[in-house]
Design a protein around this motif. Structure first.
Motif, short mmCIF file in Angstrom:
data_model
loop_
_atom_site.label_atom_id
_atom_site.label_comp_id
_atom_site.label_asym_id
_atom_site.label_seq_id
_atom_site.Cartn_x
_atom_site.Cartn_y
_atom_site.Cartn_z
N ASN A 86 0.80 -1.23 0.00
CA ASN A 86 0.00 0.00 0.00
C ASN A 86 0.83 1.28 0.00
OD1 ASN A 86 -2.36 -1.41 -0.08
ND2 ASN A 86 -2.80 -1.22 2.10
N PHE A 87 2.15 1.16 0.18
CA PHE A 87 2.99 2.35 0.29
C PHE A 87 4.12 2.40 -0.74
CE2 PHE A 87 1.11 1.53 4.42
CZ PHE A 87 0.52 2.75 4.67
N PHE A 88 4.14 1.46 -1.68
CA PHE A 88 5.21 1.45 -2.68
C PHE A 88 4.69 0.86 -3.98
CE2 PHE A 88 8.85 -0.29 -4.90
CZ PHE A 88 9.77 0.75 -4.80
N TYR A 89 4.93 1.58 -5.09
CA TYR A 89 4.56 1.05 -6.39
C TYR A 89 5.59 1.45 -7.44
CZ TYR A 89 2.38 5.71 -7.10
OH TYR A 89 2.11 7.05 -7.20
N PRO A 104 12.19 2.16 -14.98
CA PRO A 104 11.04 2.18 -14.08
C PRO A 104 11.09 3.40 -13.17
CG PRO A 104 12.64 0.59 -13.32
CD PRO A 104 13.15 1.11 -14.64
N ILE A 105 9.93 3.82 -12.72
CA ILE A 105 9.81 4.90 -11.75
C ILE A 105 9.36 4.26 -10.44
CG2 ILE A 105 8.66 7.07 -11.17
CD1 ILE A 105 8.10 7.33 -14.25
N TYR A 106 10.18 4.41 -9.42
CA TYR A 106 9.87 3.84 -8.10
C TYR A 106 9.23 4.92 -7.25
CZ TYR A 106 13.15 0.33 -9.78
OH TYR A 106 13.79 -0.62 -10.52
N ALA A 121 9.49 10.05 -5.67
CA ALA A 121 9.65 9.22 -6.87
C ALA A 121 11.10 9.27 -7.33
CB ALA A 121 8.73 9.72 -7.97
N LYS A 122 11.57 8.14 -7.83
CA LYS A 122 12.94 8.04 -8.33
C LYS A 122 12.89 7.28 -9.65
CE LYS A 122 17.53 6.63 -7.03
NZ LYS A 122 18.34 5.77 -6.24
N ILE A 123 13.60 7.80 -10.65
CA ILE A 123 13.64 7.15 -11.96
C ILE A 123 14.82 6.19 -12.00
CG2 ILE A 123 13.89 7.45 -14.44
CD1 ILE A 123 12.48 10.13 -14.16
N GLY A 124 14.51 4.91 -12.19
CA GLY A 124 15.55 3.89 -12.30
C GLY A 124 16.57 3.98 -11.19
N PHE A 125 17.83 3.88 -11.58
CA PHE A 125 18.91 3.98 -10.60
C PHE A 125 19.64 5.31 -10.72
CE2 PHE A 125 18.21 -0.56 -11.33
CZ PHE A 125 17.93 -0.93 -10.03
N GLY A 132 6.31 15.11 -4.10
CA GLY A 132 5.07 15.78 -4.49
C GLY A 132 3.90 15.27 -3.68
N THR A 133 2.73 15.76 -4.04
CA THR A 133 1.48 15.37 -3.39
C THR A 133 0.46 15.01 -4.45
OG1 THR A 133 1.94 16.87 -1.54
CG2 THR A 133 -0.33 16.11 -1.78
N VAL A 134 -0.24 13.92 -4.24
CA VAL A 134 -1.32 13.48 -5.11
C VAL A 134 -2.62 13.60 -4.35
CG1 VAL A 134 -2.29 11.49 -6.33
CG2 VAL A 134 0.18 11.86 -6.35
N PHE A 135 -3.62 14.24 -4.98
CA PHE A 135 -4.93 14.43 -4.38
C PHE A 135 -5.96 13.56 -5.08
CE2 PHE A 135 -2.55 18.28 -3.58
CZ PHE A 135 -2.84 18.53 -2.26
#
Length: 138
Positions: A86-89, A104-106, A121-125, A132-135
């Motif tokens: 629920n906290f990582f995708y 991938p974007i982690y 968010a982190k792109i690849g390595f 940021g914030t998602v509403f």
């Protein structure tokens, strides 16, 4: 005396109610928004099953002789979304256009409220990192 302590301990253990309420799974499906940022307009995100569709405007400066104007270019990206918990995708572009789009974007959810969540968010390595914030809209 030790039986009394054991019974009291069990009673206390089972009568305690956790204050941590995990309802972050409510962010897995629906319509969401990320407010406008530097160089981008508001992003609208639609999540359906394992797909995430992002609609946003990229804002670029255009200069003609002595005038500078702003040009907005509408983009729609489709990404695969895979939830680890629920906290990582992880997000992956469905049709990468650039080499960087193949990475991938982690995404790590760092804070949850009733209507939003904060993320990193982190792109690849790479060293690229964005907070940021998602509403949730719907």
């Amino acid at each position: 005396m030790s039986i009394f302590v054991l019974i009291a301990s069990v009673f206390i253990l089972f009568s305690c109610k956790s204050e941590i309420k995990d309802n972050s799974d409510k962010f897995k499906i629906g319509v969401f928004e990320i407010p406008a940022g530097d160089g981008y307009g508001k992003t609208t995100i639609t999540r359906i099953d394992s797909l995430q569709i992002e609609e946003y405007e990229k804002i670029i400066s255009v200069s003609n002789d002595s005038t500078i104007s702003e040009k907005r270019i509408k983009h729609i990206d489709t990404l695969y979304i895979k939830w680890k918990n629920n906290f990582f995708y992880t997000l992956r572009m469905k049709s990468p256009k650039k080499e960087m789009d193949k990475d991938p974007i982690y995404v790590q959810i760092t804070k949850v409220t009733d209507t939003s969540y904060d993320f990193t968010a982190k792109i690849g390595f790479s060293k690229f990192k964005q907070d940021g914030t998602v509403f949730k809209v719907k």
